[in-house]
Design an enzyme around this catalytic site. Structure first.
Site, mmCIF file in Angstrom:
data_model
loop_
_atom_site.group_PDB
_atom_site.id
_atom_site.type_symbol
_atom_site.label_atom_id
_atom_site.label_comp_id
_atom_site.label_asym_id
_atom_site.label_seq_id
_atom_site.Cartn_x
_atom_site.Cartn_y
_atom_site.Cartn_z
ATOM 1 N N GLY A 1 0.813 -1.217 0.000
ATOM 2 C CA GLY A 1 0.000 0.000 0.000
ATOM 3 C C GLY A 1 0.842 1.261 0.000
ATOM 4 N N HIS B 1 2.226 4.468 -5.091
ATOM 5 C CA HIS B 1 2.768 5.546 -5.907
ATOM 6 C C HIS B 1 2.860 5.049 -7.339
ATOM 7 C CE1 HIS B 1 6.411 3.200 -5.706
ATOM 8 N NE2 HIS B 1 6.463 3.318 -4.380
ATOM 9 N N HIS C 1 4.052 1.432 -8.112
ATOM 10 C CA HIS C 1 3.049 0.372 -7.964
ATOM 11 C C HIS C 1 2.046 0.413 -9.130
ATOM 12 C CE1 HIS C 1 3.983 1.342 -3.583
ATOM 13 N NE2 HIS C 1 4.306 0.057 -3.655
ATOM 14 N N GLY D 1 8.642 -5.294 -8.728
ATOM 15 C CA GLY D 1 9.528 -4.239 -9.201
ATOM 16 C C GLY D 1 10.996 -4.595 -9.030
ATOM 17 N N GLU D 2 11.809 -4.131 -9.979
ATOM 18 C CA GLU D 2 13.271 -4.285 -9.833
ATOM 19 C C GLU D 2 13.806 -3.388 -8.724
ATOM 20 O OE1 GLU D 2 15.184 -3.629 -13.583
ATOM 21 O OE2 GLU D 2 14.680 -5.632 -14.319
ATOM 22 N N LYS D 3 12.959 -2.476 -8.236
ATOM 23 C CA LYS D 3 13.344 -1.641 -7.094
ATOM 24 C C LYS D 3 13.871 -2.529 -5.952
ATOM 25 C CE LYS D 3 13.267 1.635 -3.946
ATOM 26 N NZ LYS D 3 12.358 1.392 -2.869
ATOM 27 N N GLN E 1 14.790 -9.182 -3.837
ATOM 28 C CA GLN E 1 13.478 -9.798 -3.602
ATOM 29 C C GLN E 1 12.951 -10.447 -4.880
ATOM 30 O OE1 GLN E 1 10.167 -7.751 -1.352
ATOM 31 N NE2 GLN E 1 9.407 -7.381 -3.401
ATOM 32 N N SER F 1 7.439 4.155 -1.043
ATOM 33 C CA SER F 1 6.494 4.613 -0.006
ATOM 34 C C SER F 1 7.269 5.262 1.123
ATOM 35 C CB SER F 1 5.681 3.432 0.521
ATOM 36 O OG SER F 1 5.085 2.733 -0.547
ATOM 37 N N ARG F 2 8.495 4.817 1.363
ATOM 38 C CA ARG F 2 9.296 5.347 2.473
ATOM 39 C C ARG F 2 9.864 6.745 2.177
ATOM 40 N NH1 ARG F 2 10.733 -0.435 3.376
ATOM 41 N NH2 ARG F 2 9.988 -0.945 5.457
HETATM 42 P P1 AMP Z 1 6.029 -2.433 -1.619
HETATM 43 O O1 AMP Z 1 4.647 -1.885 -1.485
HETATM 44 O O2 AMP Z 1 7.098 -1.454 -1.294
HETATM 45 O O3 AMP Z 1 6.187 -3.767 -0.941
HETATM 46 O O4 AMP Z 1 6.231 -2.731 -3.164
HETATM 47 C C1 AMP Z 1 5.336 -3.536 -3.878
HETATM 48 C C2 AMP Z 1 5.905 -3.807 -5.233
HETATM 49 O O5 AMP Z 1 6.106 -2.577 -5.929
HETATM 50 C C3 AMP Z 1 7.266 -4.509 -5.173
HETATM 51 O O6 AMP Z 1 7.330 -5.486 -6.196
HETATM 52 C C4 AMP Z 1 8.224 -3.380 -5.416
HETATM 53 O O7 AMP Z 1 9.460 -3.798 -5.977
HETATM 54 C C5 AMP Z 1 7.441 -2.541 -6.406
HETATM 55 N N1 AMP Z 1 7.952 -1.159 -6.421
HETATM 56 C C6 AMP Z 1 8.119 -0.336 -5.371
HETATM 57 N N2 AMP Z 1 8.663 0.827 -5.760
HETATM 58 C C7 AMP Z 1 8.853 0.724 -7.104
HETATM 59 C C8 AMP Z 1 9.404 1.589 -8.097
HETATM 60 N N3 AMP Z 1 9.871 2.801 -7.802
HETATM 61 N N4 AMP Z 1 9.438 1.145 -9.367
HETATM 62 C C9 AMP Z 1 8.986 -0.090 -9.693
HETATM 63 N N5 AMP Z 1 8.465 -0.952 -8.797
HETATM 64 C C10 AMP Z 1 8.390 -0.557 -7.525
#
Ligand code: AMP
Length: 280
Positions: free
Chosen positions: A32, A35, A38, A148-150, A154, A187-188
């Site tokens: 959640g 941005h 996501h 995401g490759e972010k 993972q 998100s952080r």
């Molecule tokens: P999170 O909500 O942070 O657990 O992220 C959920 C998914 O969104 C994960 O697969 C992340 O790698 C991906 N994600 C988060 N930030 C980005 C970003 N800036 N670009 C692409 N994918 C992202």
């Protein structure tokens, strides 16, 4: 308006009804506070599949006791609105006791890809991730799931887990979405102060400098040392790692290494930032 599903039973019924209509299903797991990163995953899923389900679950198992589980941003209504605008079909937003009933006993953990980098500095993190993602993938039963490759490490471990456990969902990696400055969306980033923002922007600039130094043949240890020094000089605090690795194993490159990845994790004030780029 996007449909909000709260229980595994509702989720299963929903994906079963899509199946009955012969629709292919894409799945995007998130925590959640959504941005554009996501939303890009969701748009990619909708471009490749007939329907898309997004999960929103702040997973307690992947936070260590001293980490930011309690203050992690939560905004389900706003997230649901954003997902509606993209055309997502349903959101799975379970409570903690629904995801982990009292008698929950299973842990999924991987032995190799989880060891270096994040595994060294957040030793319980990946077990929490693999356990929740395995449960989510099996609950949703999607054709494809998007990550995401972010969170580069993972993504590697989820690909490995899906292969090892024969989970019948194709795991797809999606490139990092960034601010114009190069800062990876996260998100952080909401934790960053106005003064910290321009410093945070430099993380990606430093990674790009490392990539060009690597391409021009500089020694990896020198590149890493200079980059760490630069981070400290501009105001970063604890640096967990800033390093060039084998893009598959995430270990230091060897003669067998086919492609290289530059990865970093460092604290700016109280915020832990991560980023990565290709070095080749
Ligand atoms: P999170 O909500 O942070 O657990 O992220 C959920 C998914 O969104 C994960 O697969 C992340 O790698 C991906 N994600 C988060 N930030 C980005 C970003 N800036 N670009 C692409 N994918 C992202």
């Amino acid at each position: 308006m996007v449909q909000i599903l709260k229980s595994p039973e509702d989720l299963r019924a929903y994906s079963k009804s899509l199946r009955a209509q012969n629709k292919t299903l894409g799945f995007v797991p998130t925590m959640g506070a959504l941005h554009e990163g996501h939303l890009t995953l969701a748009r990619t899923a909708l471009a490749e599949c007939d329907a898309c389900i997004v999960s929103i679950f702040v997973n307690p198992k992947q936070f260590a006791p001293h980490e930011d589980f309690d203050r992690y941003p939560r905004q389900l209504d706003k997230d649901a609105d954003l997902l509606s605008t993209v055309g997502v079909n349903a959101v799975f937003a379970p409570e903690v006791d629904v995801m982990y009933p009292k008698d929950f006993q299973t842990t999924v953990s991987l032995s190799e890809v989880t060891k270096p980098l994040e595994g060294e500095f957040r030793p319980t993190h990946f077990t929490g991730v693999s356990t929740v993602v395995a449960r989510l993938l099996l609950l949703v039963g999607a054709d494809k799931a998007y990550f995401g490759e972010k969170d580069y490490q993972q993504l590697q471990l989820i690909k490995q887990m899906a292969k090892d456990l024969a989970i019948p969902t194709e795991i797809i990696g999606v490139g990092i979405v960034r601010e114009k400055s190069g800062l990876a969306l996260s998100s952080r980033n909401a934790y960053l102060t106005t003064e910290e923002r321009p410093i945070a922007d430099q993380l990606n600039v430093i990674l790009k400098t490392m990539a060009s130094e690597f391409k021009s043949g500089a020694a990896i240890s020198d590149i890493e040392r200079r980059a760490a020094q630069k981070l400290s000089d501009i105001g970063f605090g604890k640096i967990d790692y800033i390093t060039i690795r084998d893009a598959e194993t995430l270990l230091p490159p060897t003669e067998e290494t086919k492609s290289h990845r530059i990865l970093a994790a460092a604290f700016l004030g109280k915020t832990r930032l991560i980023d990565n780029i290709s070095a080749d």
